[in-house]
Write an enzyme that holds these catalytic residues in place. Structure first.
Site, PDB file in Angstrom:
ATOM      1  N   SER A 143      50.223  75.900  30.469  1.00  0.00           N
ATOM      2  CA  SER A 143      50.818  74.574  30.416  1.00  0.00           C
ATOM      3  C   SER A 143      49.728  73.576  30.038  1.00  0.00           C
ATOM      4  CB  SER A 143      51.402  74.247  31.794  1.00  0.00           C
ATOM      5  OG  SER A 143      51.839  72.914  31.841  1.00  0.00           O
ATOM      6  N   LYS A 169      53.032  75.797  26.560  1.00  0.00           N
ATOM      7  CA  LYS A 169      53.988  74.737  26.949  1.00  0.00           C
ATOM      8  C   LYS A 169      53.270  73.403  26.844  1.00  0.00           C
ATOM      9  CE  LYS A 169      55.474  73.324  31.581  1.00  0.00           C
ATOM     10  NZ  LYS A 169      56.194  73.759  32.802  1.00  0.00           N
ATOM     11  N   LEU A 170      53.884  72.480  26.112  1.00  0.00           N
ATOM     12  CA  LEU A 170      53.295  71.148  25.947  1.00  0.00           C
ATOM     13  C   LEU A 170      54.047  70.161  26.821  1.00  0.00           C
ATOM     14  CD1 LEU A 170      52.991  70.951  22.042  1.00  0.00           C
ATOM     15  CD2 LEU A 170      51.270  71.777  23.694  1.00  0.00           C
ATOM     16  N   LYS A 171      53.304  69.387  27.582  1.00  0.00           N
ATOM     17  CA  LYS A 171      53.916  68.296  28.340  1.00  0.00           C
ATOM     18  C   LYS A 171      54.229  67.171  27.360  1.00  0.00           C
ATOM     19  CE  LYS A 171      53.567  69.728  32.603  1.00  0.00           C
ATOM     20  NZ  LYS A 171      54.750  69.829  33.472  1.00  0.00           N
ATOM     21  N   ASP A 196      57.908  70.372  27.974  1.00  0.00           N
ATOM     22  CA  ASP A 196      58.319  70.011  29.331  1.00  0.00           C
ATOM     23  C   ASP A 196      58.182  68.508  29.505  1.00  0.00           C
ATOM     24  OD1 ASP A 196      58.824  69.760  32.011  1.00  0.00           O
ATOM     25  OD2 ASP A 196      57.062  70.893  32.687  1.00  0.00           O
ATOM     26  N   ASN A 198      59.357  66.751  32.333  1.00  0.00           N
ATOM     27  CA  ASN A 198      59.342  66.298  33.737  1.00  0.00           C
ATOM     28  C   ASN A 198      60.198  65.045  33.947  1.00  0.00           C
ATOM     29  OD1 ASN A 198      56.196  67.628  33.741  1.00  0.00           O
ATOM     30  ND2 ASN A 198      57.556  68.120  35.439  1.00  0.00           N
ATOM     31  N   GLU A 221      62.315  71.671  28.560  1.00  0.00           N
ATOM     32  CA  GLU A 221      62.431  71.732  30.021  1.00  0.00           C
ATOM     33  C   GLU A 221      62.622  70.328  30.606  1.00  0.00           C
ATOM     34  OE1 GLU A 221      58.996  73.627  31.678  1.00  0.00           O
ATOM     35  OE2 GLU A 221      59.671  73.374  33.738  1.00  0.00           O
ATOM     36  N   ASP A 246      64.233  72.507  35.559  1.00  0.00           N
ATOM     37  CA  ASP A 246      63.194  72.733  36.568  1.00  0.00           C
ATOM     38  C   ASP A 246      63.589  71.910  37.810  1.00  0.00           C
ATOM     39  OD1 ASP A 246      60.860  72.818  38.103  1.00  0.00           O
ATOM     40  OD2 ASP A 246      59.590  71.798  36.667  1.00  0.00           O
ATOM     41  N   LYS A 270      60.600  78.017  40.397  1.00  0.00           N
ATOM     42  CA  LYS A 270      59.347  77.778  41.121  1.00  0.00           C
ATOM     43  C   LYS A 270      59.640  78.059  42.579  1.00  0.00           C
ATOM     44  CE  LYS A 270      57.264  74.094  38.407  1.00  0.00           C
ATOM     45  NZ  LYS A 270      57.407  72.656  38.199  1.00  0.00           N
ATOM     46  N   GLY A 298      54.973  77.191  37.546  1.00  0.00           N
ATOM     47  CA  GLY A 298      53.740  77.121  38.329  1.00  0.00           C
ATOM     48  C   GLY A 298      53.528  75.731  38.868  1.00  0.00           C
TER      49      GLY A 298
END
Ligand code: NPG
Length: 376
Positions: A143, A169-171, A196, A198, A221, A246, A270, A298
């Site tokens: 990540s 995985k790129l934020k 992702d 968030n 995500e 998530d 998770k 994670g």
């Protein structure tokens, strides 16, 4: 049956090798609560360990480390004490004994993990064997946090790809989405790539998010807020990139709703977020029966939980690489023997229980506070 004598709760603060920036925070160190359970199982003295995923601040979910310590001491441990007075405590019943306490899933997960670790160590059984894992190694994904510039991002991604990570995985967040993803995709046309958010967007951003469909992503995500399961379903219908949840999936029940609504083609499991490894298995089983892919997320786990995540990810429904990187991705010094990636994979541990006994010096080095709670 397990008989707990006392539980030590330690708040640890472990420096990260580099800052980790997401849409909700920049972390330079990982604050976590390590739970040590000193118990007797069938007359033998045994120690079990669990790691609480709650961050220092309630910015990913409502939970936070100091709050997890408090709820564990004040409300969770007295319930386990009562259960063991009735002779009814096993790892498999921890969840039921704690059910009356609303929420606090990360605190509950850590306690269940510690009891399960003690129980399996006493039995000499590895977590992978206990779970029925079907693989002895799992592919490792990495990540990548939000960077200061696209060249900096390309450097970091290049380094991880060279280390052998099997997917990246790129934020993303508003202002750091289309162009960084385009740059990484152009530099690495074949790397399995996902993003992702968030929960950083709203449905109003649908037109922008659709532009990500051009980059052949494995999934997007959690673009929308935790409560927006229906809106995720709507967005999923507007995009060709598979929708992954998530934050919104906190239990098998919410996973069932997300699947039924068409909000989740993929679920990030998770263990901390959903209240533990046993609920994680229930979500895995449910998703598998529905043909919904899962992968193991994670939370910057230390060696107290990284190997257990690898064992979980070795179940057959985990068909996508997890956020299970080597210890060195985050930590110069881990609490246990570090996990290394070999040929892009993490070996599923074969030692008894969920983790190795942590290094005593490392615990002292990182401890910022502790409490001992007697149960017997
Ligand atoms: O490899 O452990 C890892 C980190 C994976 O990006 C990762 N975790 O939003 O999924 C996430 C993020 C996270 C970290 C969330 C810490 C909450 C706490």
């Amino acid at each position: 049956m397990i008989q707990i004598d006392h539980v030590t709760l330690r708040e640890l603060r472990i420096p990260l090798v580099s800052p980790f920036t997401t849409s909700f925070s920049t972390q330079t160190a990982r604050t976590l609560v390590a739970v040590e359970v000193a118990a007797r199982v069938n007359g033998a003295e045994v120690t079990g360990w669990g790691e609480c995923g709650a961050l220092a601040e309630p910015v990913y979910s409502e939970e936070y480390a100091a709050g997890a310590m408090d709820v564990t001491e004040r409300f969770l441990l007295p319930r386990l004490a009562a259960a063991q007075r009735d002779g009814a405590l096993t790892a498999e019943t921890v969840g039921a004994h704690l059910e009356a306490v609303v929420g606090h899933r990360m605190a509950k997960a850590a306690l269940e993990a510690a009891v399960l670790d003690a129980q399996l160590k006493a039995a000499g059984t590895s977590f992978a064997t206990y779970l029925g894992a079907t693989r002895d190694r799992v592919p490792s994904g990495v990540s990548v946090g939000i960077q200061d510039s696209i060249p900096a991002l390309l450097d970091v991604v290049r380094r991880y790809v060279d280390e052998g990570y099997q997917r990246v995985k790129l934020k993303i967040q508003p202002g750091w989405d289309i162009e960084p993803v385009r740059a990484v995709r152009e530099a690495h046309p074949d790397v399995p790539l996902q993003v992702d958010a968030n929960a950083a967007y709203t449905l109003v951003d649908a037109a922008l998010l659709r532009r990500l469909d051009a980059f052949d992503l494995l999934l997007i995500e959690q673009p929308l807020a935790e409560d927006d399961i229906r809106q995720h379903a709507e967005l999923a219908r507007l995009m060709s990139t598979p929708m992954c949840l998530d934050e919104s999936v906190v239990s098998a029940a919410s996973a069932a709703d997300a699947i039924a609504l068409g909000a989740a083609a993929v679920i990030n499991i998770k263990p901390s977020r959903v209240g533990g490894y046993l609920e994680s298995v229930r979500i895995h089983d449910l998703a598998r029966a529905h043909g919904t892919a899962v992968w193991c997320g994670g939370m910057l786990e230390t060696g107290l939980a990284r190997g257990a995540n690898a064992a979980l990810a070795a179940l057959p429904g985990f068909t996508l690489p997890g956020d299970i990187s080597g210890s060195a991705r985050f930590y110069e010094r881990d609490l246990t023997t570090p996990f290394a990636i070999e040929d892009g994979h993490i070996a599923v541990p074969t030692f008894p229980g969920l983790c190795e006994q942590p290094n005593a010096d490392a615990l002292v080095e990182f401890e910022v506070g502790s409490r001992v709670v007697r149960l017997a």
